[in-house]
Design an enzyme around this catalytic site. Sequence first.
Site, PDB file in Angstrom:
ATOM      1  N   SER A   1       4.766 -10.092   1.436  1.00 53.47           N
ATOM      2  CA  SER A   1       5.432  -9.755   0.176  1.00 53.47           C
ATOM      3  C   SER A   1       6.486  -8.663   0.318  1.00 53.47           C
ATOM      4  CB  SER A   1       4.402  -9.338  -0.880  1.00 53.47           C
ATOM      5  OG  SER A   1       3.792  -8.114  -0.540  1.00 53.47           O
TER       6      SER A   1
ATOM      7  N   LYS B   1       4.220  -1.846  -2.268  1.00 60.80           N
ATOM      8  CA  LYS B   1       5.446  -2.413  -2.828  1.00 60.80           C
ATOM      9  C   LYS B   1       6.510  -1.321  -2.873  1.00 60.80           C
ATOM     10  CE  LYS B   1       3.139  -6.206  -4.076  1.00 60.80           C
ATOM     11  NZ  LYS B   1       3.303  -7.484  -3.353  1.00 60.80           N
TER      12      LYS B   1
END
EC number: 3.4.21.89
Length: 389
Positions: free
Chosen positions: A51, A142
Amino acid sequence: MFRKKTLTARKPLKPRKSPLREWLDSIFFAVIAATLIRFLTVEAYAIPTPSMENSLMVGDFLFVSKLHYGIRTPKTPLQVPLTHQKIWGTNIPSYSTAIQLPSFRLPGFTHVKNGDVVVFNYPPAKPNEPAYPTDLKTNFIKRCIGIPGDVLEIRQEQVYINGKVLPVPTRSETSYFIKTTEVLDERFFRKYDIVNDFKSEEGPFINWQPLEAYNDSTKTSFLVGYRVNTTLDVINKFRSFDWIKGIDPIADQAGQPDARIYGSSAYNWNQDNFGPLNVPKKGTTIPINKQTIALYGPLIERYEDNKKVELTPTSIRIDGQSIANYTFKLDYYFMMGDNRHNSEDSRYWGFVPEDHIVGKAVFVWMSLDPVPADIWHKIRWSRVGRLIN
């Protein structure tokens, strides 16, 4: 004259420790030292999913600083050292919730900023997962896109913060449709780090796949189409190949709703067109209506330590009292993965509360290819020692 001799009693010798006792003492002190280092300074993590590609790759091992944003005191002190949720190799919980303490954050070097790569506890409860305490929820990594008080908007994949363009991370990935006269295979894509080897709880990660085969508009050549998830640098290399006949970005169109997207009950948003919305800041007051409940109702219900919250699509009651407005008790952040079309992030599950922030990712100390072409290419030397930015 003769001096009297004074007799002194000898101290009894301490029994010598057995080799086993010395070995156990060494392990004990090593565990204590490692636990203190992990809690007070830095902690090691591994990247399990794509991701954050290509900024961070599956198989990267990195150090995360607790000092940058300030050390977070433990909420769950009764825990087996050097574990997170379970005892190694078992399904036995490694902690007890018999004692739950209020969590505080000590002063740090800095605050979370737009563009920082951050490790945090995944806020919502995952399907079929126990309701872990905040400090034991699953760790995610993230890039922080929005900080408290920001107005955030995504237009055709481009992020805007307070009306200004937020630079796209250099190694970020997105999706393209490639038309070619050649049939491409796994070996070709692997040369450019475009692989489909990874399985993850976040979902399937398909970085390349054939879409269709057809004749071009002139009916003179046969073309093969591929959906490819990669960086702009790789796409620019593909453009130089004479057998590639076209490359087009793949993106959702504005106004095309996606029911998976956070706030979709009130807004026609999708992964590439999202907002504008305000990132909640401590002390900010909002009115209560259908639109604000869709965005901020889950925060009021789950993270703000309110008693007996009753939430409907059009109203909120706290401790039996209906409210017309609400003042936030915490700061919140908006996170996105650099692999923009292969990331489960704030676009899907919402904001990250301040007390869920773990630390700042600093650098990669080792990188192992999970499926190398051969044993000699197991270590990705070009990534070892790389600073994370």
